[in-house]
Structure formats: C-alpha cells, structure tokens
Design an enzyme around this catalytic site. Structure first.
Site: not given
Ligand code: NAD
Ligand code: TYD
Length: 337
Positions: A11, A123-125, A150, A152, A154, A214
């Site tokens: 993503f 991540t902020d998590e 997750y 932990a 990160k 969030r």
């Molecule tokens: P995502 O799950 O959509 O994408 C992860 C990508 O990494 C995928 O394309 C997957 O194929 C690839 N991948 C997974 N394991 C792999 C491996 N072992 N080797 C090579 N490629 C691998 O994740 P995202 O939401 O795009 O998040 C990307 C980064 O941003 C992550 O590090 C996540 O911790 C961080 N992040 C995400 C959010 C969020 O809200 N989504 C917020 C803050 C930080």
């Molecule tokens: P998520 O998108 O899984 O992100 P994160 O858990 O990493 O913050 O979830 C965002 C928030 O939405 C989280 O508080 C969990 C909640 N949630 C629901 O209430 N229903 C759902 O089906 C999902 C996927 C998440």
C-alpha cells in the site's frame, strides 16, 4: 540517486514509488518485494516499463539476494513488513521473521555495501496506547511500549536501526507514522474493508464499542513527509508523523463513510473486540513541521471522498483480493455475543 525500496508493491510503498518517480524522474528505483498476500504489482502498472524502475521479486530474509541488490545503492527506503495487527495475533512468527530478521539482513547489507543512507519506515504503534478523554500525544520522548506482536516487531526493528547507527556508523533516519488510508490499501484494513463492504451490500464490522481512536493520515501526505526527511533531515534523526488535529473514533469514521456513501447506520455490525486492542493513538508532529516545514495537506473529508471514489472505480483491483482473503475473514471475525 539509486534507491532501493523494499515492500514497494504494498500500500504505502507503491504510493511512495509513484510519488517519487513523478517528483524525481532523474532517480532510479529498484523495488524488492516478496509479493506476499499484501503485495500487488498492479499498483505499479503505470511505471512498470519506465527505464528508471526495476522490480526484483524476493524476500528481505534472503541474505544473499539482499546483499546483491543493495550493491551500488545510495539510499534504502525500507517499507517491507508484515503490517496487519489482526494477522499478527493469529500468526505472529512471520512478523518476527520479516520485520525483525528481514530488517537485520538489510542493515547488515547496508553496512557491508556502504550504502550512504537508510530510511526506516515505522509506526506510532511502537508507543503503545493512550487513554481516551485526554489530550496526551505521542512525542519523541514517549517510551516504547508495544502491545501487539506487530508493534513489538516494529519496535525491535527501530532499535536495530538505531543500534546499527551507533555501532557501525550507518547513516539513518526513522519516521514513526500514524495510520494511513487511501488508494491501494489492502481491503482488510478499516477504510478499505468498510468501503468495499458497503459496495458489496455487506455490514461494516466495528470492533468492541467502536470508541478506539486512530490518527488518520492520507497516504500521499505520508509520502511527502518521507521525502522531506530523506531530502533535508539531519542524519540519525527520528520524526513522528501524524494527521488529525482532533480525535475521531472508529465509529465516527464508519458513520462518515456510510453517510458519504448514502447508507444508514443500520449497516454497522459490532463484532468481538481485538485482544489487546490499543485504545487511542495521537501523534505530536510539531518537530517535523518546525524542522522541515511538513504538515498534512489533505483533510479527512477530502481524503475519505478520494478513497471512496477510488474503491468505487477500481472494483477489479480489490474484488479478487477480498475473495482470496475469505479464510482470514472467517478466522478473524466473530459476532458479539
Ligand atoms: P502492506 O502490508 O500493504 O505492504 C507490505 C509490502 O511488503 C507488501 O508489498 C509485501 O509483499 C512486502 N513484504 C512483506 N514481507 C516481505 C518480505 N519478507 N520481503 C520482501 N517484501 C515483503 O503494508 P503498508 O501498509 O504499505 O506498510 C508499509 C510500511 O509502513 C510497514 O513497514 C508498516 O509497518 C509501516 N506503516 C504502515 C502504516 C499503515 O497505516 N499502513 C502506518 C505507519 C507505518
Ligand atoms: P487497522 O486498519 O487494522 O489498523 P491498526 O490496528 O494498525 O490501527 O484498524 C484501525 C482501527 O479500526 C483499529 O482500532 C481496529 C479497528 N477496526 C474495526 O473496528 N473493524 C475492522 O474490521 C477493522 C479491520 C479494524
């Protein structure tokens, strides 16, 4: 500049590659991605034939491959991770492999191949959970307190990056960002799931009482924050990145989505809560604003409308992903008793 992006088919990584190639056409990007359930090359269709973009299918846990692809790189931007908290509860092991050992491999290779800079996406998590009904925010001095496998994993990766900076002199930066939303988000995270369920005439599952908070940020604003840090931050700096000025609960988000899509609140289904569900995230992003001038530019209402439009126009992108993920949905969701 030659840039290795890991996890660029996911993503945020794919949004970042599209953003970077548009704004820095002189740079060359190699995208190393294992194409797990979350990786999708369709996200990068518009750049796949460009001379300055190369895809390498592989795992960051493969040490030999990682050593090879990091040769001659100027910068690594490390997104690759297992990223879904709910999946980390059902199957934590792969989170440790990719997020901890995979990051370790990349750091080893970066030092060995003298890569000039390593930017780590986190991540902020890692900071745990804030109480509701306070104005408290995560700051750069908040102690790490991860509460899911997750977060932990990160947190571990952040510590490793800093350790490689201190011990081996690796130049690094870290961004700890809040929850992102926008186009290309896998349709099992809250926004994508809610919007696509509404399109499919299904109920929208809300965990527990729905009051969890969030700090939502539109994905291109995250890309701009990463760009600002890569371009201008002092080395060995960490920045917190967040989106909202006031708290918005999951229930409010879902109500807003339903309203924008012309549906009633009767479509909400309260389901069993996530174990260890962090109550509230809120990020103080004043440092990146002060030092680098970054701030969010897309309001929640604008970002939501853009995201809804995108899922409405791209059913052929998300429908097969949702169909393939049926077994995860069956395992994860239980109705409230
Ligand atoms: P995502 O799950 O959509 O994408 C992860 C990508 O990494 C995928 O394309 C997957 O194929 C690839 N991948 C997974 N394991 C792999 C491996 N072992 N080797 C090579 N490629 C691998 O994740 P995202 O939401 O795009 O998040 C990307 C980064 O941003 C992550 O590090 C996540 O911790 C961080 N992040 C995400 C959010 C969020 O809200 N989504 C917020 C803050 C930080
Ligand atoms: P998520 O998108 O899984 O992100 P994160 O858990 O990493 O913050 O979830 C965002 C928030 O939405 C989280 O508080 C969990 C909640 N949630 C629901 O209430 N229903 C759902 O089906 C999902 C996927 C998440």
């Amino acid at each position: 500049m030659r840039i290795l992006v890991t996890g660029g088919a996911g993503f945020i990584g794919s949004n970042f590659i599209l953003y970077w190639l548009k704004n820095h056409p002189e740079d060359e990007i190699t995208n190393l991605d294992a194409l797990t359930y979350a990786g999708n090359l369709a996200n990068l269709k518009s750049v796949e034939n460009q001379d300055n973009y190369t895809f390498v299918h592989g795992n960051i846990c493969d040490r030999e491959l990682v050593e090879k692809v990091t040769q001659n790189m100027d910068l690594i931007v490390h997104f690759a991770a297992e990223s879904h908290v709910d999946r980390s509860i059902l199957n934590p092991e792969v989170f440790l492999q990719t997020n901890v050992l995979g990051t370790f491999n990349l750091l080893e290779a970066a030092v060995k191949n003298k890569v000039a800079h390593f930017h780590h996406i986190s991540t902020d998590e890692v900071f745990g959970s804030l109480p509701l009904e306070t104005t408290e925010k995560f700051t750069l001095s908040t102690k790490y307190d991860p509460r899911s496998p997750y977060s932990a994993s990160k947190a571990s990766s952040d510590h490793l990056v800093r350790a490689y900076g201190e011990t081996y002199g690796l130049s690094y930066t870290i961004t700890n960002c809040s929850n992102n939303y926008g186009p290309f988000q896998f349709p099992e995270k809250l926004f994508g799931l809610a919007i696509t369920n509404i399109i499919e005439d299904k109920k929208v599952p809300v965990y527990g009482d729905g009051l969890n908070v969030r700090d939502w940020l539109f994905v291109t604003d995250h890309c701009a924050a990463i760009e600002a840090v890569i371009k201008s931050a002092a080395h060995d700096k960490t920045y917190l990145v967040g989106g909202l000025k006031k708290d918005v609960s999951n229930l409010e988000i879902v109500r807003l989505i339903l309203k924008l899509m012309g549906k009633s609140e009767a479509e909400i289904e309260f389901v069993q809560d996530r174990p260890g569900h962090d109550r509230r995230y809120s990020v103080d992003w004043s440092q990146i604003n002060q030092d680098l001038g970054w701030q969010p530019t897309v309001t929640l209402e604008e970002g939501l409308q853009q995201t809804i439009n995108w899922y409405q126009e791209n059913r052929s992108w998300w429908q097969p992903l949702k169909d393939k993920t049926a077994s995860f949905f069956a395992q994860n969701y239980k109705k409230k008793v």
